[in-house]
Design a protein around this motif. Structure first.
Motif, PDB file in Angstrom:
ATOM      1  N   MET A 103       0.846  -1.326  -0.122  1.00 28.98           N
ATOM      2  CA  MET A 103       0.036  -0.004   0.009  1.00 28.98           C
ATOM      3  C   MET A 103       1.078   1.196   0.109  1.00 28.98           C
ATOM      4  O   MET A 103       0.571   2.281  -0.807  1.00 28.98           O
ATOM      5  CB  MET A 103      -0.990   0.078   1.308  1.00 28.98           C
ATOM      6  N   ASP A 104       1.848   1.141   0.852  1.00 27.18           N
ATOM      7  CA  ASP A 104       2.784   2.408   1.066  1.00 27.18           C
ATOM      8  C   ASP A 104       3.621   2.786  -0.478  1.00 27.18           C
ATOM      9  O   ASP A 104       3.993   3.561  -0.720  1.00 27.18           O
ATOM     10  CB  ASP A 104       3.698   2.526   2.128  1.00 27.18           C
ATOM     11  N   ARG A 105       3.915   1.661  -0.991  1.00 29.15           N
ATOM     12  CA  ARG A 105       4.564   1.557  -2.272  1.00 29.15           C
ATOM     13  C   ARG A 105       3.601   2.414  -3.454  1.00 29.15           C
ATOM     14  O   ARG A 105       4.273   3.411  -4.047  1.00 29.15           O
ATOM     15  CB  ARG A 105       5.000   0.539  -2.754  1.00 29.15           C
ATOM     16  N   MET A 106       2.450   2.214  -3.533  1.00 29.59           N
ATOM     17  CA  MET A 106       1.515   2.883  -4.540  1.00 29.59           C
ATOM     18  C   MET A 106       1.512   4.228  -3.980  1.00 29.59           C
ATOM     19  O   MET A 106       1.558   5.288  -4.885  1.00 29.59           O
ATOM     20  CB  MET A 106       0.243   2.251  -4.312  1.00 29.59           C
ATOM     21  N   LEU A 107       1.389   4.655  -2.492  1.00 28.93           N
ATOM     22  CA  LEU A 107       1.265   5.953  -2.075  1.00 28.93           C
ATOM     23  C   LEU A 107       2.727   6.738  -2.456  1.00 28.93           C
ATOM     24  O   LEU A 107       2.772   7.971  -2.857  1.00 28.93           O
ATOM     25  CB  LEU A 107       0.712   5.916  -0.875  1.00 28.93           C
ATOM     26  N   TYR A 108       3.664   6.033  -2.392  1.00 26.69           N
ATOM     27  CA  TYR A 108       5.127   6.422  -2.549  1.00 26.69           C
ATOM     28  C   TYR A 108       5.216   7.033  -4.084  1.00 26.69           C
ATOM     29  O   TYR A 108       5.650   8.152  -4.279  1.00 26.69           O
ATOM     30  CB  TYR A 108       6.039   5.401  -2.140  1.00 26.69           C
ATOM     31  N   VAL A 109       4.744   5.954  -4.860  1.00 33.52           N
ATOM     32  CA  VAL A 109       4.963   6.171  -6.180  1.00 33.52           C
ATOM     33  C   VAL A 109       4.079   7.526  -6.548  1.00 33.52           C
ATOM     34  O   VAL A 109       4.582   8.598  -7.414  1.00 33.52           O
ATOM     35  CB  VAL A 109       4.672   5.224  -7.234  1.00 33.52           C
ATOM     36  N   ALA A 110       3.011   7.452  -6.223  1.00 34.48           N
ATOM     37  CA  ALA A 110       1.957   8.598  -6.770  1.00 34.48           C
ATOM     38  C   ALA A 110       2.389   9.990  -5.926  1.00 34.48           C
ATOM     39  O   ALA A 110       2.364  11.108  -6.626  1.00 34.48           O
ATOM     40  CB  ALA A 110       0.536   8.240  -6.077  1.00 34.48           C
ATOM     41  N   MET A 111       2.982   9.901  -4.842  1.00 37.80           N
ATOM     42  CA  MET A 111       3.429  11.160  -4.014  1.00 37.80           C
ATOM     43  C   MET A 111       4.502  11.919  -4.929  1.00 37.80           C
ATOM     44  O   MET A 111       4.630  13.011  -5.104  1.00 37.80           O
ATOM     45  CB  MET A 111       3.810  10.894  -2.781  1.00 37.80           C
ATOM     46  N   THR A 112       5.649  10.870  -5.219  1.00 41.65           N
ATOM     47  CA  THR A 112       6.632  11.659  -5.814  1.00 41.65           C
ATOM     48  C   THR A 112       6.359  11.943  -7.485  1.00 41.65           C
ATOM     49  O   THR A 112       6.935  13.096  -7.847  1.00 41.65           O
ATOM     50  CB  THR A 112       7.847  10.314  -5.750  1.00 41.65           C
ATOM     51  N   GLY A 113       5.379  11.186  -7.932  1.00 32.10           N
ATOM     52  CA  GLY A 113       4.996  11.431  -9.151  1.00 32.10           C
ATOM     53  C   GLY A 113       4.324  13.122  -9.405  1.00 32.10           C
ATOM     54  O   GLY A 113       4.518  13.917 -10.370  1.00 32.10           O
ATOM     55  N   ALA A 114       3.438  13.365  -8.190  1.00 30.45           N
ATOM     56  CA  ALA A 114       2.792  14.516  -8.190  1.00 30.45           C
ATOM     57  C   ALA A 114       3.684  15.610  -7.778  1.00 30.45           C
ATOM     58  O   ALA A 114       3.668  16.591  -8.516  1.00 30.45           O
ATOM     59  CB  ALA A 114       1.794  14.449  -7.063  1.00 30.45           C
ATOM     60  N   ARG A 115       4.541  15.444  -7.192  1.00 32.65           N
ATOM     61  CA  ARG A 115       5.811  16.454  -6.940  1.00 32.65           C
ATOM     62  C   ARG A 115       6.661  16.737  -8.100  1.00 32.65           C
ATOM     63  O   ARG A 115       6.706  17.853  -8.646  1.00 32.65           O
ATOM     64  CB  ARG A 115       6.508  16.045  -5.685  1.00 32.65           C
ATOM     65  N   GLN A 116       6.925  15.666  -8.799  1.00 34.30           N
ATOM     66  CA  GLN A 116       7.932  15.735  -9.895  1.00 34.30           C
ATOM     67  C   GLN A 116       7.020  16.355 -11.213  1.00 34.30           C
ATOM     68  O   GLN A 116       7.543  17.297 -11.815  1.00 34.30           O
ATOM     69  CB  GLN A 116       8.446  14.782 -10.410  1.00 34.30           C
ATOM     70  N   THR A 117       5.889  16.337 -11.376  1.00 34.89           N
ATOM     71  CA  THR A 117       4.835  16.787 -12.285  1.00 34.89           C
ATOM     72  C   THR A 117       4.771  18.211 -11.943  1.00 34.89           C
ATOM     73  O   THR A 117       4.942  18.990 -12.939  1.00 34.89           O
ATOM     74  CB  THR A 117       3.598  16.119 -12.131  1.00 34.89           C
ATOM     75  N   LEU A 118       4.905  18.766 -10.682  1.00 38.09           N
ATOM     76  CA  LEU A 118       4.808  20.343 -10.568  1.00 38.09           C
ATOM     77  C   LEU A 118       6.034  20.769 -10.924  1.00 38.09           C
ATOM     78  O   LEU A 118       5.982  21.928 -11.406  1.00 38.09           O
ATOM     79  CB  LEU A 118       4.479  20.466  -9.025  1.00 38.09           C
ATOM     80  N   LEU A 119       7.128  20.135 -10.700  1.00 36.81           N
ATOM     81  CA  LEU A 119       8.510  20.778 -11.293  1.00 36.81           C
ATOM     82  C   LEU A 119       8.620  20.773 -12.647  1.00 36.81           C
ATOM     83  O   LEU A 119       8.907  21.886 -13.297  1.00 36.81           O
ATOM     84  CB  LEU A 119       9.534  19.857 -10.747  1.00 36.81           C
ATOM     85  N   ALA A 120       8.075  19.713 -13.400  1.00 38.68           N
ATOM     86  CA  ALA A 120       7.946  19.885 -14.739  1.00 38.68           C
ATOM     87  C   ALA A 120       6.890  21.050 -15.446  1.00 38.68           C
ATOM     88  O   ALA A 120       7.395  21.619 -16.371  1.00 38.68           O
ATOM     89  CB  ALA A 120       7.470  18.407 -15.308  1.00 38.68           C
ATOM     90  N   GLN A 121       5.871  21.073 -14.717  1.00 45.74           N
ATOM     91  CA  GLN A 121       4.989  22.246 -15.069  1.00 45.74           C
ATOM     92  C   GLN A 121       5.639  23.659 -14.776  1.00 45.74           C
ATOM     93  O   GLN A 121       5.405  24.384 -15.689  1.00 45.74           O
ATOM     94  CB  GLN A 121       3.712  22.164 -14.239  1.00 45.74           C
ATOM     95  N   ALA A 122       6.413  23.825 -13.798  1.00 42.57           N
ATOM     96  CA  ALA A 122       7.129  24.942 -13.650  1.00 42.57           C
ATOM     97  C   ALA A 122       8.132  25.335 -14.938  1.00 42.57           C
ATOM     98  O   ALA A 122       8.223  26.437 -15.369  1.00 42.57           O
ATOM     99  CB  ALA A 122       8.056  24.794 -12.390  1.00 42.57           C
TER     100      ALA A 122
END
Length: 248
Positions: free
Chosen positions: A1-20
């Motif tokens: 469960m935490d693996r899914m959350l970890y991947v989604a969390m890091t993906g969201a953070r890096q997506t914001l950096l890419a959007q910047a």
């Protein structure tokens, strides 16, 4: 469960950096000589102190700079220049290093120094270029700067300097630093190239395609929403698992 959350969390953070980065490109769609940044994603394993990696996280990185040429715009201004084809204009960074640009909207300061629109000195044969008071300034295809001194006949042109035009080699390409200046990887000045030609009275625009940048922003926003939904799904699964454990 935490693996899914970890991947989604890091993906969201890096997506914001890419959007910047995409927003930065779009904001410079009308900046003279601007080269857009390229963003790429990759998966990175998270290693523990011992053993094999137990997690994988997403990482957005600036894969490089798009060096495609922008459109040429005719201005008729004598201090506007545009590099034709491959090549760069050598300028001086604040720390004294030689850096490079394609922005040819040059200015002449009161002391005669030739600078870019951002105030960076333009380099010539022996350092920064200085132009004496003149009635007319002419920049040739090879970067030679000629002036007609005050009170002289139109046929009397005086050569004062030559803009340093370079073409980096494949073994020492350019990269963009945090200040947006182009530098060589090894820090050594790129060799001058007599084949580089410039067009006087014209400017090269940004190579950012606003339509593509807008599409990239929309895709990035949807990717962020997808990651948030995955995080919520992971949270719902966690609650359901806790309820099942309580029944025991």
């Amino acid at each position: 469960m935490d693996r899914m959350l970890y991947v989604a969390m890091t993906g969201a953070r890096q997506t914001l950096l890419a959007q910047a980065t995409i927003n930065h490109n779009l904001a410079n769609a009308n900046t003279i000589g601007f080269r857009q940044d390229i963003v790429d994603f990759r998966s990175m394993p998270a290693f523990a102190d011992h053993g094999l990696p137990t997690r994988v996280y997403a990482m957005a990185e600036r894969a490089g700079v798009d060096l495609n040429h922008g459109k040429l715009m005719t201005t008729g201004r004598e201090l506007d220049i545009a590099v034709q084809g491959e090549g760069w204009i050598a300028i001086q960074a604040p720390n004294g290093d030689e850096v490079y640009t394609r922005a040819g909207d040059l200015q002449r300061e009161p002391n005669g120094m030739l600078v870019t629109a951002t105030g960076r000195p333009v380099l010539g044969n022996g350092g920064p270029v200085f132009i004496p008071p003149a009635e007319k300034i002419q920049i040739g295809e090879d970067g030679t700067i000629s002036v007609r001194p005050l009170g002289e006949d139109p046929v009397n042109l005086l050569e004062v300097d030559r803009i340093r035009l370079v073409k980096p080699t494949e073994d020492n390409p350019l990269y963009k630093d945090e200040a947006g200046l182009m530098r060589t990887f090894n820090g050594e000045p790129a060799p001058p190239d007599a084949a580089v030609r410039i067009l006087s009275g014209a400017l090269e625009g940004s190579n950012v395609n606003p339509a593509e940048a807008l599409v990239g922003m929309i895709e990035s926003a949807r990717r962020f929403e997808m990651q948030i939904k995955m995080m919520r799904t992971a949270q719902d699964n966690d609650h359901a698992t806790n309820q099942l454990l309580q029944l025991e």
